[in-house]
Design a protein around this motif. Structure first.
Motif, short mmCIF file in Angstrom:
data_model
loop_
_atom_site.label_atom_id
_atom_site.label_comp_id
_atom_site.label_asym_id
_atom_site.label_seq_id
_atom_site.Cartn_x
_atom_site.Cartn_y
_atom_site.Cartn_z
N TYR A 134 0.80 -1.44 -0.02
CA TYR A 134 0.07 0.01 -0.07
C TYR A 134 0.95 1.26 0.06
O TYR A 134 0.35 2.19 -0.46
N SER B 286 -3.00 -2.17 5.24
CA SER B 286 -3.61 -1.05 4.18
C SER B 286 -3.54 0.29 5.03
O SER B 286 -3.21 1.30 4.42
N THR C 165 -0.34 2.55 3.73
CA THR C 165 -0.90 3.97 3.14
C THR C 165 -0.44 5.13 3.68
O THR C 165 0.03 6.14 3.49
N CYS D 21 -12.89 -0.54 1.38
CA CYS D 21 -11.72 -1.89 1.03
C CYS D 21 -12.44 -2.69 -0.01
O CYS D 21 -11.51 -3.36 -0.82
#
Length: 332
Positions: free
Chosen positions: A157, A184, A188, A296
């Motif tokens: 990510y 994630s 991120t 998601c």
């Protein structure tokens, strides 16, 4: 239009949808990960885990990939295994919907089900991981991707999703995501904070999850949070997280139903929880900026649960007040 030679090349570069809030100057964007080939953001990390395992000699030609999953990671791995010629075994529990199991099988994956003694609103994460480890020990030339402790999960990510957001928006002031393995959300966050150290990272887990509170309770939301009897994933980096929130099953699932009926967006349960808590937070926030809500997966895998009136009624989850509240915050 992108034209590719391999379905794996379509992982990532998912679209965003602008959401308009009443009485707010914030620009709100929904990152729609349902448009990945497997229908969720987990395709990103599934590919990264496999490619890194191949590079490091952990996964060899003709080998077997094993993963403990509520369904989305397993779907991504099943697709990748089909294209790369690996055998794939998914260890799931009763929280994996029939739709998810059928998808995994359609791509040639095999299913092992554990946690039969669990109640409908209990998650068997610990049992799944134990079974996956045992399978990997028994099967020659096998590799347990172990998403909860695999740094490639997080790296996927950082390398893709964060870069896409920066390329499209230049600046992300607030980021909202579910947290389960931490891949994630933390991955991120790592990428976003490289561009703007002041980006605020907000994570959402179900009521009953133990990532930020050691006292657990049952919950229906799938693929998010950590149940009381499971270990906290090693890849979660608490230093990256600014705020954490809790979404109830009622908030999550009724938000999914509202967005399907009023906005034509079909999303999964954990995405509904993220969306509800993010909108609640932004609606009460002053100022302006760019806020991204990571959704998601899609709701196509939950048609017999979240979007089924009988199932919702049976589990006492219907709540008209959630939809009424969302209508007060959002332009329809």
């Amino acid at each position: 239009m992108r034209i590719v030679d391999n379905i794996l090349e379509l992982i990532g570069e998912t679209p965003m949808l602008k959401l308009n809030l009443k009485d707010s100057d914030w620009n709100v964007y929904l990152k729609l990960e349902k448009f990945n080939p497997g229908g969720s953001m987990k395709d990103r990390m599934a590919l990264k885990m496999v490619e890194d395992a191949e590079k490091n000699g952990l996964l060899k030609k003709g080998g077997t990939i094993i993963e403990s999953s509520s369904g989305n990671t397993a779907t991504g791995l099943a697709i990748i295994s089909a294209l790369k010629g690996y055998r794939f075994i998914a260890v799931v529990d009763h929280h994996a919907t029939k739709e998810k199991i059928d998808m995994i099988k359609a791509y040639g994956g095999e299913i092992v089900v554990v946690g039969h003694e669990k109640k409908p609103d209990e998650v068997a994460s610990a049992e799944r991981e134990k079974a996956a480890i045992e399978l990997a020990e028994k099967i020659d030339n096998s590799f347990f991707t172990f998403q909860t402790n695999n740094e490639s999960n997080k790296k996927a990510y950082e390398d893709t999703l964060a870069r896409e957001l920066i390329n499209d928006l230049k600046t992300v002031d607030e980021f909202y995501a579910a947290i389960g393995t931490g891949g994630s959300s933390c991955g991120t966050a790592m990428g976003l904070k490289k561009y703007n150290k002041n980006t605020v990272i907000n994570v959402i887990e179900p009521y009953g999850s133990t990532i930020f509170n050691p006292i657990g309770a049952p919950y229906f939301q799938s693929g998010t949070g950590i149940p009381e009897d499971a270990d906290i994933p090693k890849i979660i980096d608490y230093s990256l997280i600014d705020n954490n929130y809790y979404a109830s099953d009622r908030e999550a699932f009724n938000a999914c139903r509202y967005f399907a009926k009023k906005h034509g967006i079909l999303i999964g349960g954990s995405a509904g929880g993220v969306l509800y808590k993010a909108i609640e937070d932004i609606a009460n926030k002053s100022g302006t900026g760019n806020a991204v809500i990571l959704l998601c997966d899609g709701g196509e895998k939950y048609l017999n649960s979240i979007f089924n009136d009988e199932w919702m009624q049976k589990n006492d989850l219907l709540d008209d007040n959630i939809e009424k509240q969302l209508s007060m915050w959002l332009e329809e």
